[in-house]
Design a protein around this motif. Structure first.
Motif, PDB file in Angstrom:
ATOM      1  N   ARG A 276     -24.070  52.624  -6.344  1.00 14.85           N
ATOM      2  CA  ARG A 276     -25.091  51.592  -6.506  1.00 14.85           C
ATOM      3  C   ARG A 276     -26.109  51.667  -5.371  1.00 14.85           C
ATOM      4  O   ARG A 276     -26.417  50.693  -4.706  1.00 14.85           O
ATOM      5  N   ASP A 277     -26.648  52.876  -5.154  1.00 20.22           N
ATOM      6  CA  ASP A 277     -27.558  53.161  -4.049  1.00 20.22           C
ATOM      7  C   ASP A 277     -28.623  54.108  -4.583  1.00 20.22           C
ATOM      8  O   ASP A 277     -28.666  54.408  -5.780  1.00 20.22           O
ATOM      9  N   GLY A 278     -29.486  54.609  -3.701  1.00 21.63           N
ATOM     10  CA  GLY A 278     -30.503  55.533  -4.170  1.00 21.63           C
ATOM     11  C   GLY A 278     -31.421  56.008  -3.077  1.00 21.63           C
ATOM     12  O   GLY A 278     -31.205  55.754  -1.886  1.00 21.63           O
TER      13      GLY A 278
ATOM     14  N   ASP B 207     -33.729  48.824  -4.061  1.00 20.27           N
ATOM     15  CA  ASP B 207     -34.409  47.540  -4.150  1.00 20.27           C
ATOM     16  C   ASP B 207     -33.697  46.546  -3.239  1.00 20.27           C
ATOM     17  O   ASP B 207     -32.705  46.881  -2.570  1.00 20.27           O
ATOM     18  N   ALA B 208     -34.189  45.343  -3.211  1.00 14.00           N
ATOM     19  CA  ALA B 208     -33.642  44.337  -2.296  1.00 14.00           C
ATOM     20  C   ALA B 208     -32.182  44.033  -2.596  1.00 14.00           C
ATOM     21  O   ALA B 208     -31.377  43.834  -1.670  1.00 14.00           O
ATOM     22  N   ASP B 209     -31.813  43.997  -3.873  1.00 15.34           N
ATOM     23  CA  ASP B 209     -30.421  43.694  -4.222  1.00 15.34           C
ATOM     24  C   ASP B 209     -29.472  44.775  -3.710  1.00 15.34           C
ATOM     25  O   ASP B 209     -28.375  44.469  -3.220  1.00 15.34           O
ATOM     26  N   MET B 210     -29.869  46.056  -3.839  1.00 14.52           N
ATOM     27  CA  MET B 210     -29.036  47.145  -3.317  1.00 14.52           C
ATOM     28  C   MET B 210     -28.862  47.018  -1.810  1.00 14.52           C
ATOM     29  O   MET B 210     -27.750  47.156  -1.282  1.00 14.52           O
ATOM     30  N   LEU B 211     -29.954  46.777  -1.115  1.00 18.61           N
ATOM     31  CA  LEU B 211     -29.889  46.657   0.342  1.00 18.61           C
ATOM     32  C   LEU B 211     -28.993  45.493   0.752  1.00 18.61           C
ATOM     33  O   LEU B 211     -28.157  45.622   1.658  1.00 18.61           O
ATOM     34  N   ASP B 212     -29.154  44.356   0.091  1.00 16.30           N
ATOM     35  CA  ASP B 212     -28.365  43.178   0.451  1.00 16.30           C
ATOM     36  C   ASP B 212     -26.882  43.389   0.157  1.00 16.30           C
ATOM     37  O   ASP B 212     -26.015  42.963   0.935  1.00 16.30           O
ATOM     38  N   ALA B 213     -26.577  44.040  -0.970  1.00 13.98           N
ATOM     39  CA  ALA B 213     -25.176  44.247  -1.335  1.00 13.98           C
ATOM     40  C   ALA B 213     -24.478  45.166  -0.345  1.00 13.98           C
ATOM     41  O   ALA B 213     -23.336  44.910   0.066  1.00 13.98           O
ATOM     42  N   HIS B 214     -25.142  46.246   0.051  1.00 14.74           N
ATOM     43  CA  HIS B 214     -24.545  47.146   1.041  1.00 14.74           C
ATOM     44  C   HIS B 214     -24.454  46.460   2.410  1.00 14.74           C
ATOM     45  O   HIS B 214     -23.463  46.645   3.133  1.00 14.74           O
ATOM     46  N   TRP B 215     -25.447  45.705   2.775  1.00 11.45           N
ATOM     47  CA  TRP B 215     -25.403  44.983   4.049  1.00 11.45           C
ATOM     48  C   TRP B 215     -24.192  44.055   4.098  1.00 11.45           C
ATOM     49  O   TRP B 215     -23.455  44.026   5.090  1.00 11.45           O
ATOM     50  N   ALA B 216     -23.962  43.307   3.010  1.00 11.92           N
ATOM     51  CA  ALA B 216     -22.882  42.323   2.997  1.00 11.92           C
ATOM     52  C   ALA B 216     -21.526  42.970   3.213  1.00 11.92           C
ATOM     53  O   ALA B 216     -20.684  42.451   3.964  1.00 11.92           O
ATOM     54  N   VAL B 217     -21.279  44.121   2.570  1.00 12.61           N
ATOM     55  CA  VAL B 217     -19.961  44.752   2.640  1.00 12.61           C
ATOM     56  C   VAL B 217     -19.854  45.713   3.816  1.00 12.61           C
ATOM     57  O   VAL B 217     -18.874  45.682   4.577  1.00 12.61           O
ATOM     58  N   ASP B 218     -20.850  46.577   3.971  1.00 14.99           N
ATOM     59  CA  ASP B 218     -20.734  47.676   4.938  1.00 14.99           C
ATOM     60  C   ASP B 218     -20.964  47.244   6.376  1.00 14.99           C
ATOM     61  O   ASP B 218     -20.477  47.901   7.295  1.00 14.99           O
ATOM     62  N   THR B 219     -21.715  46.168   6.583  1.00 16.74           N
ATOM     63  CA  THR B 219     -22.054  45.776   7.955  1.00 16.74           C
ATOM     64  C   THR B 219     -21.656  44.345   8.274  1.00 16.74           C
ATOM     65  O   THR B 219     -20.895  44.100   9.203  1.00 16.74           O
TER      66      THR B 219
ATOM     67  N   GLU C 210     -28.909  58.143  -0.134  1.00 19.36           N
ATOM     68  CA  GLU C 210     -28.117  56.905  -0.015  1.00 19.36           C
ATOM     69  C   GLU C 210     -28.705  56.063   1.110  1.00 19.36           C
ATOM     70  O   GLU C 210     -28.084  55.825   2.137  1.00 19.36           O
ATOM     71  N   ILE C 211     -29.917  55.603   0.885  1.00 17.48           N
ATOM     72  CA  ILE C 211     -30.639  54.885   1.933  1.00 17.48           C
ATOM     73  C   ILE C 211     -29.922  53.608   2.348  1.00 17.48           C
ATOM     74  O   ILE C 211     -29.769  53.312   3.544  1.00 17.48           O
ATOM     75  N   ALA C 212     -29.453  52.824   1.391  1.00 19.16           N
ATOM     76  CA  ALA C 212     -28.812  51.546   1.722  1.00 19.16           C
ATOM     77  C   ALA C 212     -27.517  51.764   2.494  1.00 19.16           C
ATOM     78  O   ALA C 212     -27.289  51.142   3.536  1.00 19.16           O
ATOM     79  N   TYR C 213     -26.680  52.658   2.004  1.00 19.64           N
ATOM     80  CA  TYR C 213     -25.405  52.945   2.669  1.00 19.64           C
ATOM     81  C   TYR C 213     -25.638  53.515   4.063  1.00 19.64           C
ATOM     82  O   TYR C 213     -25.029  53.068   5.040  1.00 19.64           O
ATOM     83  N   GLY C 214     -26.513  54.511   4.172  1.00 22.64           N
ATOM     84  CA  GLY C 214     -26.776  55.126   5.468  1.00 22.64           C
ATOM     85  C   GLY C 214     -27.331  54.138   6.481  1.00 22.64           C
ATOM     86  O   GLY C 214     -26.982  54.166   7.663  1.00 22.64           O
ATOM     87  N   LEU C 215     -28.198  53.255   6.026  1.00 17.25           N
ATOM     88  CA  LEU C 215     -28.781  52.250   6.910  1.00 17.25           C
ATOM     89  C   LEU C 215     -27.720  51.321   7.471  1.00 17.25           C
ATOM     90  O   LEU C 215     -27.670  51.056   8.683  1.00 17.25           O
TER      91      LEU C 215
END
Length: 281
Positions: free
Chosen positions: A127-129, A135-147, A189-194
């Protein structure tokens, strides 16, 4: 010049169970092909009691699928070296902001009221790209879990440790990153990598924050690890990038993480350790 104290012969001998009596929480231990499972097996082989966190719905959505938690626990117990140690498990959706503190409390209670070692291994997959796709939802979802969840886990762990006797030994925090700062980064994987990069950047600050509690904080980049997510020509192409001609296996980073949990590593803190077999980026 004064003579520096030297370790005794007894101190130089390695204890075969260096984590006997210690307790650990390993997050993201939902399946036997993953790094969390390998870390848990190493910790119990060193004598620790371990609480395994899982979130089966996440893995069930992935191509590799989910294991039954009972099967993961049975595999970890098979490596248990201290018959008095405990192996416990429980679920948590760490996207929920309240879940990290609740998980720390549940793990500590299950393991006798104390938690020495925190291995924050979990992550949101997929769920990344690319930059154009996210988009904002992808960034927020990865932020919530990964960080966010990792920082909240560390916060709850630190509050628990603060209730122990001053400078109680054995306090360890290990986080996971993904080499996003090396070579070409992770443009797909911009969201995950960030979010993983944020953990690497926070490592030294967290180590300083927990230093007065005698807790070390380190982050491990395991490099490409075969956790059953890739096959075929792409798999072979990545294997060829390693001098050894093979991918990293889950037990490769697990050995490093288990060592960081021991007293032998008490002088190592605030570090991002790349353990990736010399892979050519």
């Amino acid at each position: 010049m004064p003579q520096l104290p030297q370790p005794t012969a007894a101190e130089l001998r390695r204890d075969p169970l260096p984590l006997r009596g210690r307790t650990a929480l390993v997050t993201g231990a939902s399946r036997r092909g993953g790094i969390g499972h390998a870390v848990a097996r190493r910790l119990v082989a060193y004598g620790a009691s371990v609480y395994l966190h899982h979130h089966v719905p996440h893995d069930a959505e992935m191509p590799w699928g989910a294991d039954r938690p009972e099967d993961v626990v049975a595999s970890v117990r098979a490596a248990q070296a201290d018959p008095d140690a405990r192996v416990c498990h429980g679920p948590a959706d760490l996207a929920d902001a309240a879940a990290p503190a609740a998980l720390i409390a549940a793990a500590a209670e299950a393991l006798g009221g104390r938690l020495d070692i925190l291995v924050a291994n979990h992550a949101r997959s997929g769920r990344d790209g690319t930059l154009d796709e996210i988009d904002a939802d992808m960034l927020d979802a990865h932020w919530a879990v990964d960080t966010r969840s990792v920082i909240l886990l560390v916060q709850a762990y630190a509050r628990l440790r603060a209730g122990l006797a001053p400078r109680t030994p054995g306090g360890r925090v290990m986080m996971m990153t993904s080499g996003q700062d090396i070579a070409g980064g992770m443009p797909g994987e911009i969201a995950y990598g960030l979010q993983k990069g944020a953990l690497a950047s926070a490592t030294r600050s967290l180590a300083t924050s927990l230093a007065d509690l005698a807790v070390t904080v380190n982050t491990v980049n395991p490099g490409p690890v075969d956790t059953d997510y890739l096959t075929g020509k792409e798999y072979d192409a990545i294997a060829a990038l390693f001098p050894a001609g093979r991918w990293g296996m889950p037990d490769d980073p697990a050995r490093l993480i288990a060592w960081l949990a021991t007293d032998e590593a008490e002088w190592v803190t605030g570090q991002v350790v790349n353990s990736e077999g010399g892979v050519r980026h």
